[in-house]
Scaffold this motif. Structure first.
Motif, PDB file in Angstrom:
ATOM      1  N   UNK A 151    -102.002 102.187 -82.774  1.00 27.01           N
ATOM      2  CA  UNK A 151    -102.345 102.641 -84.126  1.00 27.01           C
ATOM      3  C   UNK A 151    -103.862 102.669 -84.285  1.00 27.01           C
ATOM      4  N   UNK A 152    -104.392 103.850 -84.588  1.00 29.55           N
ATOM      5  CA  UNK A 152    -105.834 104.015 -84.734  1.00 29.55           C
ATOM      6  C   UNK A 152    -106.170 104.606 -86.103  1.00 29.55           C
ATOM      7  N   UNK A 153    -107.311 104.216 -86.638  1.00 29.88           N
ATOM      8  CA  UNK A 153    -107.820 104.845 -87.861  1.00 29.88           C
ATOM      9  C   UNK A 153    -108.313 106.247 -87.517  1.00 29.88           C
ATOM     10  N   UNK A 154    -108.553 107.100 -88.511  1.00 26.62           N
ATOM     11  CA  UNK A 154    -109.049 108.454 -88.211  1.00 26.62           C
ATOM     12  C   UNK A 154    -110.313 108.463 -87.358  1.00 26.62           C
ATOM     13  N   UNK A 155    -111.285 107.612 -87.671  1.00 33.35           N
ATOM     14  CA  UNK A 155    -112.515 107.593 -86.885  1.00 33.35           C
ATOM     15  C   UNK A 155    -112.271 107.037 -85.487  1.00 33.35           C
ATOM     16  N   UNK A 156    -111.418 106.039 -85.366  1.00 37.19           N
ATOM     17  CA  UNK A 156    -111.080 105.497 -84.049  1.00 37.19           C
ATOM     18  C   UNK A 156    -110.386 106.547 -83.193  1.00 37.19           C
ATOM     19  N   UNK A 157    -109.542 107.368 -83.816  1.00 34.72           N
ATOM     20  CA  UNK A 157    -108.878 108.429 -83.056  1.00 34.72           C
ATOM     21  C   UNK A 157    -109.897 109.446 -82.565  1.00 34.72           C
ATOM     22  N   UNK A 158    -110.858 109.807 -83.417  1.00 40.07           N
ATOM     23  CA  UNK A 158    -111.883 110.755 -82.984  1.00 40.07           C
ATOM     24  C   UNK A 158    -112.677 110.202 -81.803  1.00 40.07           C
TER      25      UNK A 158
END
Length: 228
Positions: free
Chosen positions: A153-160
């Motif tokens: 599970x990643x936050x939007x910025x972590x996914x980027x």
């Protein structure tokens, strides 16, 4: 390593000869045009992997050429090379549609790295909805991350961030690259925003696993491992 088909638009013969020699040493093909109009015609006539573009041309400005290329639907990665290296100049280039902006004078090794990074990112965006590197998977449309088939599970910025590392898998990623391509900053804000987010991403990718996910390359940046 794949050989690239490059278009170089530059009116300075000396500068052009240096890039042509560099490309030849890498086995790449370069078509050289010395003005914006000829460059536009050439870009419309045949496909290229990357377009390298000087900003100050005899008949027009490189910013205008970039806009014309994008308006014509040509989505080839564009790298602007320019003696104009202020933050404002770099922002103008990116806003016009360029994918990268490198100030003159530059190191030849950096030019090679940037050209190939642009090509890799463009190819992976175009041809794959899932990026795979070792034990890692990045599902672009679903915006999900996996390690060893386990959902992370990643936050939007972590996914980027994760996506960027996957697009550059196997290569060192510098702080400047992350600021430019993930945070859309063409300057260093002198904060620890990169380090904080890298730390969070690293913890999530490594929790419950024995091997590291991100390795720190001191004095350079970070590199994604294969996670195996």
């Amino acid at each position: 390593m794949s050989k690239l088909n490059l278009l170089y638009i530059e009116d300075d013969r000396v500068a052009a000869s240096g890039v042509l020699a560099l490309a030849a040493s890498e086995g790449d093909r370069v078509i050289w045009e010395d003005n914006g109009a000829a460059g536009l015609r050439r870009a419309s006539a045949e496909p290229f992997d990357v377009i390298i573009l000087d900003r100050m041309l005899p008949d027009t400005d490189g910013i205008a050429v970039t806009r014309r290329l994008r308006e014509a639907g040509i989505d080839v990665p564009i790298l602007i090379l320019s003696a104009l290296g202020r933050s404002q100049d770099r922002c103008e280039g990116i806003e016009a549609g360029a994918d990268d902006y490198l100030s003159k004078p530059y190191q030849t090794e950096e030019l090679i790295v940037r050209i190939r990074a642009l090509h890799r990112r463009a190819g992976r965006r175009t041809h794959s909805a899932v990026l795979i590197h070792g034990a890692f998977e990045c599902h672009l449309k679903a915006r999900t991350a996996f390690r060893d088939n386990r959902y992370i599970a990643l936050s939007p910025k972590e996914f980027e961030l994760f996506r960027y590392f996957m697009e550059n898998a196997g290569y060192a990623v510098t702080r400047e690259m992350l600021l430019r391509d993930v945070w859309n900053m063409n300057f260093d804000p002198q904060t620890n925003v990169v380090d904080v987010n890298i730390g969070r991403l690293r913890r999530k990718l490594e929790e419950g696993f024995s091997g590291p996910a991100l390795e720190t390359i001191w004095g350079v940046g970070y590199r994604l491992t294969e996670g195996q």
